[in-house]
Design a protein around this motif. Structure first.
Motif, PDB file in Angstrom:
ATOM      1  N   ASP A 252       1.402   6.642  23.849  1.00  0.00           N
ATOM      2  CA  ASP A 252       0.722   7.941  23.866  1.00  0.00           C
ATOM      3  C   ASP A 252       0.392   8.387  22.444  1.00  0.00           C
ATOM      4  O   ASP A 252       0.673   7.687  21.473  1.00  0.00           O
ATOM      5  CB  ASP A 252       1.569   8.988  24.598  1.00  0.00           C
ATOM      6  N   ALA A 253      -0.163   9.576  22.340  1.00  0.00           N
ATOM      7  CA  ALA A 253      -0.599  10.089  21.035  1.00  0.00           C
ATOM      8  C   ALA A 253       0.572  10.341  20.086  1.00  0.00           C
ATOM      9  O   ALA A 253       0.452  10.121  18.878  1.00  0.00           O
ATOM     10  CB  ALA A 253      -1.399  11.380  21.216  1.00  0.00           C
ATOM     11  N   ASN A 254       1.705  10.790  20.608  1.00  0.00           N
ATOM     12  CA  ASN A 254       2.875  10.986  19.751  1.00  0.00           C
ATOM     13  C   ASN A 254       3.342   9.654  19.178  1.00  0.00           C
ATOM     14  O   ASN A 254       3.762   9.580  18.027  1.00  0.00           O
ATOM     15  CB  ASN A 254       4.009  11.663  20.512  1.00  0.00           C
ATOM     16  N   ALA A 255       3.279   8.613  19.978  1.00  0.00           N
ATOM     17  CA  ALA A 255       3.659   7.281  19.511  1.00  0.00           C
ATOM     18  C   ALA A 255       2.658   6.778  18.466  1.00  0.00           C
ATOM     19  O   ALA A 255       3.035   6.036  17.561  1.00  0.00           O
ATOM     20  CB  ALA A 255       3.761   6.314  20.682  1.00  0.00           C
ATOM     21  N   ASP A 256       1.404   7.188  18.579  1.00  0.00           N
ATOM     22  CA  ASP A 256       0.412   6.831  17.564  1.00  0.00           C
ATOM     23  C   ASP A 256       0.829   7.383  16.200  1.00  0.00           C
ATOM     24  O   ASP A 256       0.687   6.711  15.174  1.00  0.00           O
ATOM     25  CB  ASP A 256      -0.972   7.393  17.915  1.00  0.00           C
ATOM     26  N   ARG A 257       1.359   8.606  16.197  1.00  0.00           N
ATOM     27  CA  ARG A 257       1.822   9.235  14.960  1.00  0.00           C
ATOM     28  C   ARG A 257       2.997   8.438  14.382  1.00  0.00           C
ATOM     29  O   ARG A 257       3.039   8.160  13.181  1.00  0.00           O
ATOM     30  CB  ARG A 257       2.233  10.683  15.220  1.00  0.00           C
ATOM     31  N   ILE A 258       3.924   8.061  15.243  1.00  0.00           N
ATOM     32  CA  ILE A 258       5.078   7.252  14.806  1.00  0.00           C
ATOM     33  C   ILE A 258       4.590   5.934  14.240  1.00  0.00           C
ATOM     34  O   ILE A 258       5.048   5.483  13.185  1.00  0.00           O
ATOM     35  CB  ILE A 258       6.053   7.022  15.986  1.00  0.00           C
ATOM     36  N   ARG A 259       3.641   5.325  14.929  1.00  0.00           N
ATOM     37  CA  ARG A 259       3.101   4.038  14.469  1.00  0.00           C
ATOM     38  C   ARG A 259       2.510   4.176  13.066  1.00  0.00           C
ATOM     39  O   ARG A 259       2.734   3.338  12.196  1.00  0.00           O
ATOM     40  CB  ARG A 259       2.028   3.534  15.439  1.00  0.00           C
ATOM     41  N   GLY A 260       1.774   5.251  12.850  1.00  0.00           N
ATOM     42  CA  GLY A 260       1.175   5.480  11.533  1.00  0.00           C
ATOM     43  C   GLY A 260       2.220   5.630  10.439  1.00  0.00           C
ATOM     44  O   GLY A 260       2.083   5.063   9.353  1.00  0.00           O
ATOM     45  N   GLU A 261       3.274   6.393  10.718  1.00  0.00           N
ATOM     46  CA  GLU A 261       4.342   6.579   9.730  1.00  0.00           C
ATOM     47  C   GLU A 261       5.025   5.256   9.392  1.00  0.00           C
ATOM     48  O   GLU A 261       5.275   4.959   8.220  1.00  0.00           O
ATOM     49  CB  GLU A 261       5.393   7.546  10.270  1.00  0.00           C
ATOM     50  N   VAL A 262       5.335   4.486  10.429  1.00  0.00           N
ATOM     51  CA  VAL A 262       6.048   3.225  10.213  1.00  0.00           C
ATOM     52  C   VAL A 262       5.158   2.224   9.485  1.00  0.00           C
ATOM     53  O   VAL A 262       5.593   1.579   8.526  1.00  0.00           O
ATOM     54  CB  VAL A 262       6.589   2.657  11.538  1.00  0.00           C
ATOM     55  N   THR A 263       3.910   2.101   9.898  1.00  0.00           N
ATOM     56  CA  THR A 263       3.041   1.124   9.240  1.00  0.00           C
ATOM     57  C   THR A 263       2.754   1.519   7.790  1.00  0.00           C
ATOM     58  O   THR A 263       2.647   0.643   6.930  1.00  0.00           O
ATOM     59  CB  THR A 263       1.731   0.894  10.017  1.00  0.00           C
ATOM     60  N   ASP A 264       2.662   2.827   7.499  1.00  0.00           N
ATOM     61  CA  ASP A 264       2.489   3.260   6.107  1.00  0.00           C
ATOM     62  C   ASP A 264       3.700   2.875   5.264  1.00  0.00           C
ATOM     63  O   ASP A 264       3.553   2.382   4.137  1.00  0.00           O
ATOM     64  CB  ASP A 264       2.265   4.773   6.035  1.00  0.00           C
ATOM     65  N   ALA A 265       4.894   3.091   5.807  1.00  0.00           N
ATOM     66  CA  ALA A 265       6.116   2.749   5.077  1.00  0.00           C
ATOM     67  C   ALA A 265       6.236   1.237   4.887  1.00  0.00           C
ATOM     68  O   ALA A 265       6.633   0.764   3.819  1.00  0.00           O
ATOM     69  CB  ALA A 265       7.343   3.293   5.806  1.00  0.00           C
ATOM     70  N   LEU A 266       5.874   0.479   5.916  1.00  0.00           N
ATOM     71  CA  LEU A 266       5.915  -0.984   5.817  1.00  0.00           C
ATOM     72  C   LEU A 266       4.917  -1.490   4.786  1.00  0.00           C
ATOM     73  O   LEU A 266       5.208  -2.428   4.033  1.00  0.00           O
ATOM     74  CB  LEU A 266       5.632  -1.619   7.178  1.00  0.00           C
ATOM     75  N   SER A 267       3.757  -0.873   4.735  1.00  0.00           N
ATOM     76  CA  SER A 267       2.736  -1.272   3.767  1.00  0.00           C
ATOM     77  C   SER A 267       3.202  -1.015   2.339  1.00  0.00           C
ATOM     78  O   SER A 267       3.036  -1.865   1.455  1.00  0.00           O
ATOM     79  CB  SER A 267       1.434  -0.523   4.054  1.00  0.00           C
ATOM     80  N   ALA A 268       3.780   0.154   2.101  1.00  0.00           N
ATOM     81  CA  ALA A 268       4.286   0.475   0.763  1.00  0.00           C
ATOM     82  C   ALA A 268       5.398  -0.500   0.365  1.00  0.00           C
ATOM     83  O   ALA A 268       5.444  -0.975  -0.776  1.00  0.00           O
ATOM     84  CB  ALA A 268       4.797   1.913   0.724  1.00  0.00           C
ATOM     85  N   ALA A 269       6.271  -0.811   1.305  1.00  0.00           N
ATOM     86  CA  ALA A 269       7.355  -1.764   1.030  1.00  0.00           C
ATOM     87  C   ALA A 269       6.788  -3.146   0.733  1.00  0.00           C
ATOM     88  O   ALA A 269       7.232  -3.828  -0.199  1.00  0.00           O
ATOM     89  CB  ALA A 269       8.311  -1.824   2.222  1.00  0.00           C
ATOM     90  N   GLY A 270       5.791  -3.552   1.501  1.00  0.00           N
ATOM     91  CA  GLY A 270       5.169  -4.855   1.279  1.00  0.00           C
ATOM     92  C   GLY A 270       4.508  -4.951  -0.081  1.00  0.00           C
ATOM     93  O   GLY A 270       4.612  -5.978  -0.762  1.00  0.00           O
ATOM     94  N   ASP A 271       3.842  -3.885  -0.493  1.00  0.00           N
ATOM     95  CA  ASP A 271       3.198  -3.871  -1.814  1.00  0.00           C
ATOM     96  C   ASP A 271       4.238  -4.015  -2.929  1.00  0.00           C
ATOM     97  O   ASP A 271       4.040  -4.767  -3.886  1.00  0.00           O
ATOM     98  CB  ASP A 271       2.399  -2.585  -2.016  1.00  0.00           C
ATOM     99  N   ALA A 272       5.357  -3.290  -2.794  1.00  0.00           N
ATOM    100  CA  ALA A 272       6.410  -3.353  -3.812  1.00  0.00           C
ATOM    101  C   ALA A 272       7.034  -4.751  -3.857  1.00  0.00           C
ATOM    102  O   ALA A 272       7.289  -5.289  -4.945  1.00  0.00           O
ATOM    103  CB  ALA A 272       7.482  -2.301  -3.527  1.00  0.00           C
ATOM    104  N   MET A 273       7.257  -5.336  -2.697  1.00  0.00           N
ATOM    105  CA  MET A 273       7.859  -6.669  -2.654  1.00  0.00           C
ATOM    106  C   MET A 273       6.910  -7.731  -3.200  1.00  0.00           C
ATOM    107  O   MET A 273       7.332  -8.647  -3.910  1.00  0.00           O
ATOM    108  CB  MET A 273       8.287  -7.004  -1.230  1.00  0.00           C
ATOM    109  N   THR A 274       5.643  -7.616  -2.878  1.00  0.00           N
ATOM    110  CA  THR A 274       4.660  -8.582  -3.375  1.00  0.00           C
ATOM    111  C   THR A 274       4.584  -8.538  -4.898  1.00  0.00           C
ATOM    112  O   THR A 274       4.555  -9.582  -5.561  1.00  0.00           O
ATOM    113  CB  THR A 274       3.284  -8.311  -2.749  1.00  0.00           C
ATOM    114  N   ALA A 275       4.561  -7.343  -5.461  1.00  0.00           N
ATOM    115  CA  ALA A 275       4.496  -7.211  -6.919  1.00  0.00           C
ATOM    116  C   ALA A 275       5.722  -7.846  -7.575  1.00  0.00           C
ATOM    117  O   ALA A 275       5.600  -8.549  -8.593  1.00  0.00           O
ATOM    118  CB  ALA A 275       4.385  -5.736  -7.306  1.00  0.00           C
TER     119      ALA A 275
END
Length: 150
Positions: free
Chosen positions: A92-115
């Protein structure tokens, strides 16, 4: 013809494993939220491993070659957690919000690890310590997210 009789159970096992590997949708927001929390926890663990590698390299307690391997494995663990989570359909739409938060955090973590991995593979062991703050920030963000979603 006896090989055909033996092939059917093997074929059935392959099909079962293939279907089991597919991530379906979560039926409820609560189920999705818990899967998101588990993903954040697994990702925080992978980032924590990377952070330990950069701290050890900064203190001169490990070589950049060893840190490179450690960072590469941690990065694979993070990518696996991310792939497993993003393959799930939010219900649902609330889960879409959760998905966005988690994927943003995962992306930031991935960028830091790659560097950090790139620095390690370039043999910049003393410079690895400079990547520790970004990894610490990513780990903290993932841990807070996991706590909030649990």
């Amino acid at each position: 013809m006896p090989w055909r009789a033996a092939a059917w159970p093997a074929l059935a096992a392959v099909c079962v494993l293939a279907v089991a590997g597919c991530a379906g949708s979560s039926r409820t927001e609560e189920d999705y939220r818990l899967k998101a929390a588990n993903t954040a926890e697994a990702a925080a663990s992978a980032v924590g491993t990377a952070r330990l590698a950069t701290e050890a390299a900064g203190r001169g307690n490990t070589t950049s070659a060893y840190a490179s391997v450690l960072l590469g494995e941690a990065e694979k663990d993070l990518a696996g957690a991310e792939q497993a989570f993003t393959s799930r359909q939010p219900p649902d739409a609330n889960a879409d919000r959760i998905r966005g938060e988690v994927t943003d955090a995962l992306s930031a973590a991935g960028d830091a690890m790659t560097a950090a991995r790139i620095a390690a593979r370039r043999g910049e062991s003393t410079a690895l310590a400079g990547h520790t703050p970004a990894l610490a920030k990513a780990q903290d963000q993932l841990e807070r997210l996991e706590e909030r979603l649990s």
